[in-house]
Design a protein around this motif. Structure first.
Motif, PDB file in Angstrom:
ATOM      1  N   ASP A 150       0.830  -1.209   0.000  1.00 53.08           N
ATOM      2  CA  ASP A 150       0.000   0.000   0.000  1.00 53.08           C
ATOM      3  C   ASP A 150       0.866   1.261   0.000  1.00 53.08           C
ATOM      4  N   TYR A 151       1.992   1.212   0.708  1.00 57.62           N
ATOM      5  CA  TYR A 151       2.911   2.346   0.715  1.00 57.62           C
ATOM      6  C   TYR A 151       3.521   2.543  -0.672  1.00 57.62           C
ATOM      7  N   ASP A 152       3.945   1.470  -1.292  1.00 62.35           N
ATOM      8  CA  ASP A 152       4.496   1.527  -2.645  1.00 62.35           C
ATOM      9  C   ASP A 152       3.481   2.119  -3.612  1.00 62.35           C
ATOM     10  N   PHE A 153       2.246   1.664  -3.529  1.00 58.99           N
ATOM     11  CA  PHE A 153       1.171   2.127  -4.412  1.00 58.99           C
ATOM     12  C   PHE A 153       0.959   3.631  -4.248  1.00 58.99           C
ATOM     13  N   THR A 154       0.899   4.086  -2.993  1.00 60.33           N
ATOM     14  CA  THR A 154       0.668   5.497  -2.715  1.00 60.33           C
ATOM     15  C   THR A 154       1.862   6.346  -3.149  1.00 60.33           C
ATOM     16  N   CYS A 155       3.071   5.855  -2.912  1.00 63.84           N
ATOM     17  CA  CYS A 155       4.268   6.582  -3.340  1.00 63.84           C
ATOM     18  C   CYS A 155       4.307   6.732  -4.849  1.00 63.84           C
ATOM     19  N   ARG A 156       3.980   5.666  -5.571  1.00 62.84           N
ATOM     20  CA  ARG A 156       4.005   5.740  -7.030  1.00 62.84           C
ATOM     21  C   ARG A 156       2.987   6.758  -7.549  1.00 62.84           C
ATOM     22  N   LEU A 157       1.823   6.805  -6.902  1.00 59.01           N
ATOM     23  CA  LEU A 157       0.803   7.773  -7.311  1.00 59.01           C
ATOM     24  C   LEU A 157       1.278   9.206  -7.057  1.00 59.01           C
ATOM     25  N   LEU A 158       1.787   9.466  -5.854  1.00 58.94           N
ATOM     26  CA  LEU A 158       2.228  10.818  -5.521  1.00 58.94           C
ATOM     27  C   LEU A 158       3.458  11.220  -6.333  1.00 58.94           C
ATOM     28  N   ALA A 159       4.314  10.255  -6.666  1.00 59.52           N
ATOM     29  CA  ALA A 159       5.495  10.555  -7.476  1.00 59.52           C
ATOM     30  C   ALA A 159       5.111  11.029  -8.874  1.00 59.52           C
ATOM     31  N   ARG A 160       3.892  10.711  -9.285  1.00 61.12           N
ATOM     32  CA  ARG A 160       3.382  11.181 -10.570  1.00 61.12           C
ATOM     33  C   ARG A 160       2.936  12.643 -10.510  1.00 61.12           C
ATOM     34  N   GLY A 161       2.946  13.229  -9.319  1.00 65.35           N
ATOM     35  CA  GLY A 161       2.450  14.583  -9.151  1.00 65.35           C
ATOM     36  C   GLY A 161       0.976  14.645  -8.827  1.00 65.35           C
ATOM     37  N   ALA A 162       0.427  13.568  -8.240  1.00 57.92           N
ATOM     38  CA  ALA A 162      -0.995  13.509  -7.930  1.00 57.92           C
ATOM     39  C   ALA A 162      -1.395  14.583  -6.919  1.00 57.92           C
ATOM     40  N   SER A 163      -2.592  15.112  -7.072  1.00 55.65           N
ATOM     41  CA  SER A 163      -3.140  16.083  -6.127  1.00 55.65           C
ATOM     42  C   SER A 163      -3.802  15.343  -4.975  1.00 55.65           C
ATOM     43  N   SER A 164      -3.845  15.980  -3.804  1.00 51.87           N
ATOM     44  CA  SER A 164      -4.439  15.332  -2.638  1.00 51.87           C
ATOM     45  C   SER A 164      -5.293  16.316  -1.853  1.00 51.87           C
ATOM     46  N   LEU A 165      -6.194  15.773  -1.046  1.00 50.50           N
ATOM     47  CA  LEU A 165      -7.077  16.579  -0.202  1.00 50.50           C
ATOM     48  C   LEU A 165      -7.208  15.918   1.159  1.00 50.50           C
ATOM     49  N   TYR A 166      -6.856  16.659   2.216  1.00 50.21           N
ATOM     50  CA  TYR A 166      -7.062  16.178   3.584  1.00 50.21           C
ATOM     51  C   TYR A 166      -8.489  16.478   3.997  1.00 50.21           C
ATOM     52  N   LEU A 167      -9.223  15.461   4.401  1.00 49.91           N
ATOM     53  CA  LEU A 167     -10.647  15.604   4.698  1.00 49.91           C
ATOM     54  C   LEU A 167     -10.927  16.245   6.061  1.00 49.91           C
ATOM     55  N   GLY A 168     -10.026  16.026   7.023  1.00 51.55           N
ATOM     56  CA  GLY A 168     -10.178  16.682   8.315  1.00 51.55           C
ATOM     57  C   GLY A 168     -11.066  15.968   9.314  1.00 51.55           C
ATOM     58  N   PHE A 169     -11.414  14.702   9.056  1.00 43.65           N
ATOM     59  CA  PHE A 169     -12.233  13.947  10.013  1.00 43.65           C
ATOM     60  C   PHE A 169     -11.877  12.464   9.900  1.00 43.65           C
ATOM     61  N   PRO A 170     -12.217  11.662  10.916  1.00 41.70           N
ATOM     62  CA  PRO A 170     -11.897  10.228  10.873  1.00 41.70           C
ATOM     63  C   PRO A 170     -12.691   9.498   9.795  1.00 41.70           C
ATOM     64  N   VAL A 171     -12.013   8.646   9.062  1.00 40.16           N
ATOM     65  CA  VAL A 171     -12.643   7.853   8.010  1.00 40.16           C
ATOM     66  C   VAL A 171     -12.819   6.406   8.443  1.00 40.16           C
ATOM     67  N   SER A 172     -11.831   5.840   9.137  1.00 42.67           N
ATOM     68  CA  SER A 172     -11.849   4.401   9.419  1.00 42.67           C
ATOM     69  C   SER A 172     -11.583   4.101  10.886  1.00 42.67           C
ATOM     70  N   ILE A 173     -12.002   2.903  11.281  1.00 44.09           N
ATOM     71  CA  ILE A 173     -11.664   2.322  12.584  1.00 44.09           C
ATOM     72  C   ILE A 173     -10.903   1.032  12.316  1.00 44.09           C
ATOM     73  N   ASN A 174      -9.727   0.913  12.928  1.00 42.71           N
ATOM     74  CA  ASN A 174      -8.886  -0.258  12.725  1.00 42.71           C
ATOM     75  C   ASN A 174      -8.490  -0.843  14.070  1.00 42.71           C
ATOM     76  N   LYS A 175      -8.500  -2.151  14.165  1.00 42.88           N
ATOM     77  CA  LYS A 175      -8.067  -2.791  15.408  1.00 42.88           C
ATOM     78  C   LYS A 175      -6.552  -2.651  15.541  1.00 42.88           C
ATOM     79  N   ARG A 176      -6.102  -2.545  16.770  1.00 36.25           N
ATOM     80  CA  ARG A 176      -4.674  -2.391  17.022  1.00 36.25           C
ATOM     81  C   ARG A 176      -3.915  -3.693  16.740  1.00 36.25           C
ATOM     82  N   ALA A 177      -2.600  -3.568  16.620  1.00 35.80           N
ATOM     83  CA  ALA A 177      -1.715  -4.723  16.443  1.00 35.80           C
ATOM     84  C   ALA A 177      -2.068  -5.509  15.191  1.00 35.80           C
TER      85      ALA A 177
END
Length: 268
Positions: free
Chosen positions: A173-200
């Motif tokens: 997932d990190y590789d995928f995101t890096c490749r997208l951003l390396a292309r000059g992709a635009s991004s938007l921070y939403l400013g609120f929680p999107v997901s709940i994930n269990k720890r560990a």
């Protein structure tokens, strides 16, 4: 025919209970402009029977052997028809019933699409409390992931032809995101929680493998020099030591504490 606004992709393997948790939060979304794609790796724990009982017209699923997590995620991308794609895997949950509605409103308010949308994430402890992990800036990608993968949405037009590299154990997932951003992709921070994930989760249990993969990605995709990668590795060692031996202090520094599962913070 125009597809839905969102494609929610859920990868599962022998986790019927986790799939049911994910399903509950997907079905509760007040925004109905989505499809839910479930990619099951031929589970043997009753998951197939559960999937056969799903009757929502916007739910599609397959159950067949796959080559691992990232191969299954690619199967989801191959089938996605939505404008934006989000991975909410088995056991992961939306941080509230209005998450997709709030994302749609944010897009409508701006009047423009972005290649990558991302928000904050909530980590659920063993005792059921939630810890708010605020996203960092997308520029933090040169150090590591700036939020949980489940709190990120990719514009399908921006990732056309891109797929996850299934040779990675942790950092696909990190590789995928890096490749997208390396292309000059635009991004938007939403400013609120999107997901709940269990720890560990897997990334924490195999943190050493993940960090080695991250460093390789930083070299090959982000083109970071040796000195910068060495600095990143030193920061990882410090963070890993705190998580292992000073967990309470680490949580105080990195998280906002004790957010109830059914409280107003789930709405941001």
């Amino acid at each position: 025919m125009m597809g839905p606004r969102f494609s929610i992709i859920t990868i599962t393997m022998n986790d019927r209970a986790g799939l049911a948790e994910t399903h509950e939060r997907v079905a509760a979304q007040t925004c109905g402009d989505f499809e839910w794609l479930v990619i099951d790796g031929a589970s043997s724990d009753g998951t197939l029977g559960y999937l056969r009982q799903l009757t929502q017209p916007n739910c599609k699923w397959i159950s067949e052997p796959d080559g691992g997590l990232y191969d299954a995620m690619n199967k989801g991308l191959d089938r996605a028809a939505g404008q934006y794609v989000i991975f909410m895997n088995s056991g992961d949950k939306f941080a509230g019933s209005d998450v997709l509605s709030r994302i749609a409103n944010a897009l409508d308010k701006r009047g423009e699409d972005r290649d990558l949308l991302f928000g904050d994430a909530l980590e659920e402890t063993a005792r059921g409390a939630l810890l708010l992990k605020r996203a960092r800036s997308a520029s933090h990608v040169t150090y590591g992931m700036f939020t949980h993968h489940q709190a990120m949405l990719y514009a399908r037009r921006a990732i056309a032809g891109m797929r996850y590299d299934s040779t990675y154990v942790i950092a696909g997932d990190y590789d995928f995101t890096c490749r997208l951003l390396a292309r000059g992709a635009s991004s938007l921070y939403l400013g609120f929680p999107v997901s709940i994930n269990k720890r560990a989760g897997l990334s924490e249990k195999k943190a050493g493998i993940g960090r080695r993969e991250n460093l390789a990605i930083q070299k090959t995709v982000l083109k970071l020099g040796l000195a910068r990668r060495a600095t990143n590795y030193a920061a990882f060692l410090g963070s890993s030591f705190m998580r292992t031996h000073l967990r309470g202090l680490y949580d105080l520094i990195r998280f906002r504490q004790d957010i109830p599962l059914n409280g107003s913070p789930l709405k941001g």
